[in-house]
Design an enzyme around this catalytic site. Structure first.
Site, PDB file in Angstrom:
ATOM      1  CB  THR A  46      -9.404   8.474 -22.867  1.00 19.45           C
ATOM      2  OG1 THR A  46      -9.162   9.690 -22.124  1.00 19.45           O
ATOM      3  CG2 THR A  46      -9.553   7.311 -21.904  1.00 19.45           C
ATOM      4  CB  ILE A  89      -8.458   2.381 -13.669  1.00 17.89           C
ATOM      5  CG1 ILE A  89      -9.702   3.029 -14.258  1.00 17.89           C
ATOM      6  CG2 ILE A  89      -7.308   3.376 -13.559  1.00 17.89           C
ATOM      7  CD1 ILE A  89     -10.351   4.060 -13.337  1.00 17.89           C
ATOM      8  CB  ALA A 112     -12.599  10.534 -13.847  1.00 12.28           C
ATOM      9  CB  THR A 153     -13.684   5.325 -16.688  1.00 13.86           C
ATOM     10  OG1 THR A 153     -13.172   4.731 -17.876  1.00 13.86           O
ATOM     11  CG2 THR A 153     -12.562   6.060 -15.962  1.00 13.86           C
ATOM     12  CB  THR A 166     -16.291  16.801  -9.029  1.00 13.63           C
ATOM     13  OG1 THR A 166     -17.040  17.958  -9.381  1.00 13.63           O
ATOM     14  CG2 THR A 166     -17.215  15.595  -9.197  1.00 13.63           C
ATOM     15  CG  ASP A 167     -17.828  21.679  -7.125  1.00 13.95           C
ATOM     16  OD1 ASP A 167     -17.843  21.037  -8.202  1.00 13.95           O
ATOM     17  OD2 ASP A 167     -17.703  22.927  -7.082  1.00 13.95           O
ATOM     18  CD  GLU A 168     -19.390  19.289 -12.239  1.00  9.97           C
ATOM     19  OE1 GLU A 168     -20.263  18.759 -12.930  1.00  9.97           O
ATOM     20  OE2 GLU A 168     -18.383  19.851 -12.720  1.00  9.97           O
ATOM     21  CE1 TYR A 181     -16.742  13.947 -13.939  1.00 14.02           C
ATOM     22  CE2 TYR A 181     -17.881  15.953 -13.262  1.00 14.02           C
ATOM     23  CZ  TYR A 181     -16.756  15.143 -13.233  1.00 14.02           C
ATOM     24  OH  TYR A 181     -15.658  15.503 -12.499  1.00 14.02           O
ATOM     25  CE  LYS A 223     -14.936  12.051  -9.937  1.00 10.14           C
ATOM     26  NZ  LYS A 223     -13.580  11.451 -10.134  1.00 10.14           N
ATOM     27  CB  VAL A 271     -21.822  32.299 -23.499  1.00  3.47           C
ATOM     28  CG1 VAL A 271     -22.583  32.383 -22.184  1.00  3.47           C
ATOM     29  CG2 VAL A 271     -20.455  32.949 -23.388  1.00  3.47           C
TER      30      VAL A 271
HETATM   31  P1  NAD Z   1      -9.018  14.847 -17.663  1.00  2.00           P
HETATM   32  O1  NAD Z   1     -10.213  14.429 -18.462  1.00  2.00           O
HETATM   33  O2  NAD Z   1      -8.181  15.969 -18.132  1.00  2.00           O
HETATM   34  O3  NAD Z   1      -8.041  13.576 -17.491  1.00  2.00           O
HETATM   35  C1  NAD Z   1      -8.498  12.295 -17.204  1.00  2.00           C
HETATM   36  C2  NAD Z   1      -7.349  11.323 -17.428  1.00  2.00           C
HETATM   37  O4  NAD Z   1      -7.797  10.005 -17.078  1.00  2.00           O
HETATM   38  C3  NAD Z   1      -6.863  11.241 -18.885  1.00  2.00           C
HETATM   39  O5  NAD Z   1      -5.454  11.253 -18.928  1.00  2.00           O
HETATM   40  C4  NAD Z   1      -7.416   9.918 -19.373  1.00  2.00           C
HETATM   41  O6  NAD Z   1      -6.605   9.325 -20.388  1.00  2.00           O
HETATM   42  C5  NAD Z   1      -7.413   9.105 -18.091  1.00  2.00           C
HETATM   43  N1  NAD Z   1      -8.390   8.013 -18.130  1.00  2.00           N
HETATM   44  C6  NAD Z   1      -9.710   8.092 -18.476  1.00  2.00           C
HETATM   45  N2  NAD Z   1     -10.285   6.877 -18.403  1.00  2.00           N
HETATM   46  C7  NAD Z   1      -9.314   6.015 -17.982  1.00  2.00           C
HETATM   47  C8  NAD Z   1      -9.292   4.631 -17.691  1.00  2.00           C
HETATM   48  N3  NAD Z   1     -10.394   3.868 -17.834  1.00  2.00           N
HETATM   49  N4  NAD Z   1      -8.136   4.066 -17.267  1.00  2.00           N
HETATM   50  C9  NAD Z   1      -7.012   4.816 -17.126  1.00  2.00           C
HETATM   51  N5  NAD Z   1      -6.972   6.138 -17.404  1.00  2.00           N
HETATM   52  C10 NAD Z   1      -8.118   6.728 -17.826  1.00  2.00           C
HETATM   53  O7  NAD Z   1      -9.570  15.090 -16.193  1.00  2.00           O
HETATM   54  P2  NAD Z   1      -9.135  16.182 -15.102  1.00  2.00           P
HETATM   55  O8  NAD Z   1      -9.840  17.441 -15.382  1.00  2.00           O
HETATM   56  O9  NAD Z   1      -7.666  16.165 -14.972  1.00  2.00           O
HETATM   57  O10 NAD Z   1      -9.794  15.536 -13.799  1.00  2.00           O
HETATM   58  C11 NAD Z   1      -9.070  14.605 -12.989  1.00  2.00           C
HETATM   59  C12 NAD Z   1      -9.931  14.175 -11.831  1.00  2.00           C
HETATM   60  O11 NAD Z   1     -10.300  15.328 -11.059  1.00  2.00           O
HETATM   61  C13 NAD Z   1     -11.234  13.505 -12.238  1.00  2.00           C
HETATM   62  O12 NAD Z   1     -11.489  12.453 -11.340  1.00  2.00           O
HETATM   63  C14 NAD Z   1     -12.279  14.607 -12.078  1.00  2.00           C
HETATM   64  O13 NAD Z   1     -13.541  14.076 -11.797  1.00  2.00           O
HETATM   65  C15 NAD Z   1     -11.708  15.393 -10.926  1.00  2.00           C
HETATM   66  N6  NAD Z   1     -12.063  16.826 -10.866  1.00  2.00           N
HETATM   67  C16 NAD Z   1     -11.846  17.636 -11.943  1.00  2.00           C
HETATM   68  C17 NAD Z   1     -12.130  19.000 -11.839  1.00  2.00           C
HETATM   69  C18 NAD Z   1     -11.859  19.942 -12.990  1.00  2.00           C
HETATM   70  O14 NAD Z   1     -12.224  21.126 -12.893  1.00  2.00           O
HETATM   71  N7  NAD Z   1     -11.217  19.527 -14.060  1.00  2.00           N
HETATM   72  C19 NAD Z   1     -12.650  19.520 -10.642  1.00  2.00           C
HETATM   73  C20 NAD Z   1     -12.859  18.644  -9.566  1.00  2.00           C
HETATM   74  C21 NAD Z   1     -12.552  17.303  -9.683  1.00  2.00           C
HETATM   75  P1  TYD Z   2     -17.037  23.172 -17.909  1.00  2.00           P
HETATM   76  O1  TYD Z   2     -15.683  23.747 -18.127  1.00  2.00           O
HETATM   77  O2  TYD Z   2     -17.537  22.149 -18.883  1.00  2.00           O
HETATM   78  O3  TYD Z   2     -17.074  22.608 -16.416  1.00  2.00           O
HETATM   79  P2  TYD Z   2     -18.338  22.053 -15.536  1.00  2.00           P
HETATM   80  O4  TYD Z   2     -19.501  21.866 -16.410  1.00  2.00           O
HETATM   81  O5  TYD Z   2     -17.786  20.748 -15.055  1.00  2.00           O
HETATM   82  O6  TYD Z   2     -18.547  23.059 -14.465  1.00  2.00           O
HETATM   83  O7  TYD Z   2     -18.082  24.353 -17.884  1.00  2.00           O
HETATM   84  C1  TYD Z   2     -17.997  25.414 -16.959  1.00  2.00           C
HETATM   85  C2  TYD Z   2     -19.203  26.287 -17.140  1.00  2.00           C
HETATM   86  O8  TYD Z   2     -19.139  26.901 -18.431  1.00  2.00           O
HETATM   87  C3  TYD Z   2     -20.520  25.515 -17.138  1.00  2.00           C
HETATM   88  O9  TYD Z   2     -21.508  26.315 -16.486  1.00  2.00           O
HETATM   89  C4  TYD Z   2     -20.867  25.339 -18.599  1.00  2.00           C
HETATM   90  C5  TYD Z   2     -20.276  26.582 -19.233  1.00  2.00           C
HETATM   91  N1  TYD Z   2     -19.784  26.420 -20.620  1.00  2.00           N
HETATM   92  C6  TYD Z   2     -20.175  27.322 -21.619  1.00  2.00           C
HETATM   93  O10 TYD Z   2     -20.946  28.260 -21.377  1.00  2.00           O
HETATM   94  N2  TYD Z   2     -19.690  27.141 -22.887  1.00  2.00           N
HETATM   95  C7  TYD Z   2     -18.853  26.123 -23.197  1.00  2.00           C
HETATM   96  O11 TYD Z   2     -18.455  25.977 -24.393  1.00  2.00           O
HETATM   97  C8  TYD Z   2     -18.443  25.209 -22.168  1.00  2.00           C
HETATM   98  C9  TYD Z   2     -17.493  24.075 -22.458  1.00  2.00           C
HETATM   99  C10 TYD Z   2     -18.926  25.414 -20.871  1.00  2.00           C
END
Ligand code: NAD
Ligand code: TYD
Length: 334
Positions: A36, A60, A81, A98, A123-125, A149, A153, A205
């Site tokens: 994606t 998936i 995801a 997804t 995620t903790d969310e 989102y 999850k 911000v």
């Molecule tokens: P990301 O958005 O960087 O990557 C997601 C990947 O999934 C991409 O490579 C995308 O191409 C692939 N994808 C999306 N839809 C798909 C589908 N239908 N089939 C196959 N592939 C698909 O995400 P990330 O930040 O690396 O997060 C990975 C996982 O960790 C997620 O499940 C997310 O909820 C979880 N997570 C992320 C964070 C964070 O801070 N980024 C924290 C806690 C948990």
């Molecule tokens: P983000 O990286 O989108 O993660 P999440 O919403 O999953 O925690 O955002 C982290 C925090 O930063 C969130 O409180 C939203 C804030 N934020 C901004 O203030 N400006 C931005 O441009 C973005 C992307 C996030």
């Protein structure tokens, strides 16, 4: 051991693939990713020629493909995801497809191919939003997701748990706090701000910048997943966090300072609708039971992260310009 990694071309998945190839050179990996907007094969350039690594472009939700791939593997580590809250507010359809249907397809295939070991990354969310003085989330905190989102999850977590209870599928789940580090798509707070500053732009911000997140360097998350897939107790959930609560303004000011910029680079913009106030994680369970805790301090992690974005400008510039989408064509001729 043969791993099916979903979403391995994204931020955490690609870091995890590099981590496994380094720590467990005998393991074989199949990376199933739909590529994606968030999937980028440039994240895996160094793995491409490794005979232990194979990339499969696919969704998936594709039952036939998932069933086929599942036959020949030992464990699924499920990252794929839709992961960006702001996108889920604008259009949540793909999040439902997804995160919910895709996870369901994987769980079904794991069940129907002899009950494959399944680790679900979450995620903790899913736990909602904390007040200033509330205790941190732990594995017993009731679910209270508040964005499309986090709701999607949460649904996938419930499904994973249901497959354990109903079908004895050997499932584990981890709920992690905000990750940061190399290969994070520049729409999330840290990479967006770092790259904007390098481009001479301002950093947006949301609201007053007082929302709190708990930050974990991505390599520490990979180590936690390693612990869980090797030593975790089947059917259990593990909360993973950084013990590093910071307001968005604190993060912003740290980045500004490290990049030699001042407050004038901040642009306060309209707040995110339903913006969760605070996340915090109590990770005593994984610490006490599996001996995991974060190793990389915030100071070290943010320094490494900024350095990485400075040294890998082609990577993020090609994302910001849209050119990264040609990489798959160049490598795979399709
Ligand atoms: P990301 O958005 O960087 O990557 C997601 C990947 O999934 C991409 O490579 C995308 O191409 C692939 N994808 C999306 N839809 C798909 C589908 N239908 N089939 C196959 N592939 C698909 O995400 P990330 O930040 O690396 O997060 C990975 C996982 O960790 C997620 O499940 C997310 O909820 C979880 N997570 C992320 C964070 C964070 O801070 N980024 C924290 C806690 C948990
Ligand atoms: P983000 O990286 O989108 O993660 P999440 O919403 O999953 O925690 O955002 C982290 C925090 O930063 C969130 O409180 C939203 C804030 N934020 C901004 O203030 N400006 C931005 O441009 C973005 C992307 C996030």
């Amino acid at each position: 051991m043969k791993l099916l990694i979903t979403g391995g071309a994204g931020f955490i998945g690609s870091n995890f693939i590099h981590y496994i190839l380094k720590e467990y050179p005998s393991y074989r990996i199949v990376n199933l990713d739909a590529l994606t907007y968030a999937g980028n094969l440039e994240n895996l350039k160094e793995a491409e020629n490794n005979p232990k690594y194979k990339f499969v472009k696919g969704n998936i939700c594709d039952e036939k493909l998932v069933n086929e791939l599942m036959k020949d593997i030992d464990i699924v580590v499920h990252f794929a995801a839709e992961s960006h809250v702001d996108r889920s507010i604008l259009n949540s359809g793909d999040f439902i497809k997804t995160n919910i249907n895709g996870t369901h397809t994987l769980l079904e295939a794991a069940k129907n191919t002899g009950g494959k070991r399944f680790h679900h990354i979450s995620t903790d969310e899913v736990y909602g939003s904390l007040g200033k003085n509330d205790p941190a989330f732990n594995e017993k905190t009731p679910y209270d997701p508040r964005s499309p989102y986090s709701a999607s999850k949460a649904s996938s977590d419930h499904l994973a748990r249901a497959y354990f209870h109903t079908y004895n599928l050997p499932v584990t789940i981890s709920n992690c706090s905000n990750n940061y580090g190399p290969y994070q798509f520049p729409e999330k707070l840290m990479p967006l701000f770092i790259t904007n500053l390098m481009e001479g732009k301002k950093v947006p911000v949301y609201g007053t910048g007082e929302n709190v997140r708990d930050w974990l360097f991505v390599e520490d998350h990979c180590r936690a997943i390693d612990k869980i897939i090797h030593q975790g107790k089947i059917g259990e959930t593990y909360c993973v966090g950084g013990d590093c609560e910071k307001t968005n303004l604190e993060i912003t000011r740290e980045i500004l300072k490290m990049m030699g910029k001042g407050e004038e680079a901040i642009e306060y913009v309209k707040d995110r609708p339903g913006h969760d106030k605070r996340y915090a994680i109590d990770f005593s369970k994984i610490k006490n039971e599996l001996g995991w805790e974060p190793k990389i301090s915030f100071e070290e992690g943010i320094k490494k992260t900024i350095e990485w974005y400075k040294n890998n400008q082609n990577w993020w510039r090609s994302i910001k310009s849209g050119n990264y989408k040609n990489y798959y064509k160049k490598q795979y001729g399709k």
